[in-house]
Enzyme design. Sequence first.
Site, PDB file in Angstrom:
ATOM      1  N   ARG A  47       0.820  -1.218   0.000  1.00 15.54           N
ATOM      2  CA  ARG A  47       0.000   0.000   0.000  1.00 15.54           C
ATOM      3  C   ARG A  47       0.853   1.267   0.000  1.00 15.54           C
ATOM      4  NH1 ARG A  47      -5.693  -0.802   1.497  1.00 15.54           N
ATOM      5  NH2 ARG A  47      -6.139  -2.719   0.392  1.00 15.54           N
ATOM      6  N   ARG A  94      -3.692   6.374   0.979  1.00 16.68           N
ATOM      7  CA  ARG A  94      -4.304   7.528   1.651  1.00 16.68           C
ATOM      8  C   ARG A  94      -3.411   8.266   2.630  1.00 16.68           C
ATOM      9  NH1 ARG A  94      -9.686   4.392   3.328  1.00 16.68           N
ATOM     10  NH2 ARG A  94      -8.120   2.746   3.321  1.00 16.68           N
ATOM     11  N   ARG A 140      -6.894  11.350  -6.069  1.00 16.52           N
ATOM     12  CA  ARG A 140      -8.181  10.647  -5.962  1.00 16.52           C
ATOM     13  C   ARG A 140      -9.339  11.641  -6.045  1.00 16.52           C
ATOM     14  NH1 ARG A 140     -10.165   7.773  -0.604  1.00 16.52           N
ATOM     15  NH2 ARG A 140     -10.191   9.984  -0.123  1.00 16.52           N
ATOM     16  N   ASP A 146      -6.593  -2.667  -7.692  1.00 16.01           N
ATOM     17  CA  ASP A 146      -7.205  -3.318  -6.534  1.00 16.01           C
ATOM     18  C   ASP A 146      -7.422  -4.789  -6.871  1.00 16.01           C
ATOM     19  OD1 ASP A 146      -8.442  -2.351  -3.833  1.00 16.01           O
ATOM     20  OD2 ASP A 146      -9.729  -3.952  -4.568  1.00 16.01           O
ATOM     21  N   TYR A 191     -15.114 -11.798  -0.581  1.00 16.03           N
ATOM     22  CA  TYR A 191     -15.839 -10.566  -0.949  1.00 16.03           C
ATOM     23  C   TYR A 191     -17.057 -10.862  -1.817  1.00 16.03           C
ATOM     24  CZ  TYR A 191     -12.056  -7.856   1.061  1.00 16.03           C
ATOM     25  OH  TYR A 191     -11.170  -7.313   1.944  1.00 16.03           O
TER      26      TYR A 191
END
Length: 349
Positions: A27, A31, A40, A77, A154
Amino acid sequence: MTELKNDLLLRALLRQPVERTPVWMMRQAGRYLPEYRATREQAGSFVNLMKNPELACEVTMQPLRRYPIDAAILFSDILTIPDAMGLGLHFVTGEGPKFEHVIRSMADVEKLPVPDPEAEMPYVMDAVRTIRKALNGDVPLIGFSGSPWTLATYMVEGGGSKDFAKIKAMAYGDPQAAHALLDKLAQSVTSYLNAQIAAGAQAVQIFDTWGGALSGPMYQEFSLRYMQQIVEGLNRENEGRQVPVILFTKGGGQWLEAMAATGADALGLDWTTDISQARQRVGDKVALQGNMDPSILYAPTGTIRQEVKKVLDGFGEGSGHVFNLGHGITPGVNPEHAGAMFEAVREFG
Ligand code: CP3
């Protein structure tokens, strides 16, 4: 074909001699970086960002401009595959990923296509090609995918989960449907990673984020076996170089021997596993990647430096180590603290 100026990552993953320990961070584009948040914002949403090859390239490059890092990782992703299968991926603020359609039965599984990566996920392959041009041979590009088990969690839960009740109910109650789903996912992941490799990914990592939620026998049957199927189906050479494969099961520290037997080149370790013991257990079968606790990045920089040294000393002398965190960096980390980690790996590694 541009020449690769820094191939430390590729050599370490193949347990070839290196001058110093290479480092990247799961990562690393994300963020915690203000420039990521700005891009973003410009894209309008995470899904738009992920589907725009130019912007995906921009955020892939952002951490490399800040820090001395030995690899880029494709910005994308793991949920691109279920999205391409028609499940309708979106993100709900504060709740994470969600799917419009969920998989609950054999009938649902039978309707799922195995997506053609270049036709159904062209934005990923275009991002790989765009990033390779931008990198200009400075460092290698890592491609990635989720493991079949992690993707299935998921798809069946409809989003993130704490107890995995629905996917486990399927695995125990309707194992035929679970296996049919996992087999379709294994085929999809194999062709997806092979397409990334053909587009220019120079190493690939399989993220089995939720394999550690399974018991040992269930892990073998529902996660590891499908990762092995993928490893066996990958094109392990491109542009005249070997393309190393990294398996990362979070919470998989008990199963390293079995993971090493899949034929993967390297294993990612989370921070709960002692790296020196891990090395003794896997011997010269695989390289190891990891494994500093990401939470240490909240500590003062002096502590971060000490902890970096502990991980490096824990692995010890010799090749076959790639420094990384034991899982992804979290959004609240001060970017300067990540910098202290990278500098310390350069200094001590
Ligand atoms: O490592 C990298 O820098 C490459 C980029 C990357 C992302 N996701 C970007 C991302 C990678 C490798 C992933 C993989 C991924 N995605 C995993 C497995 C990785 C692991 O750490 O084990 C999983 C489980 C996902 C699914 C997913 N995507 C989740 C749970 C989330 C977070 C949702 C939230 O709101 O907290 C995402 C979104 C996501 N993927 C973000 C990033 C940078 C944050 C999205 C944002 O900008 O808001």
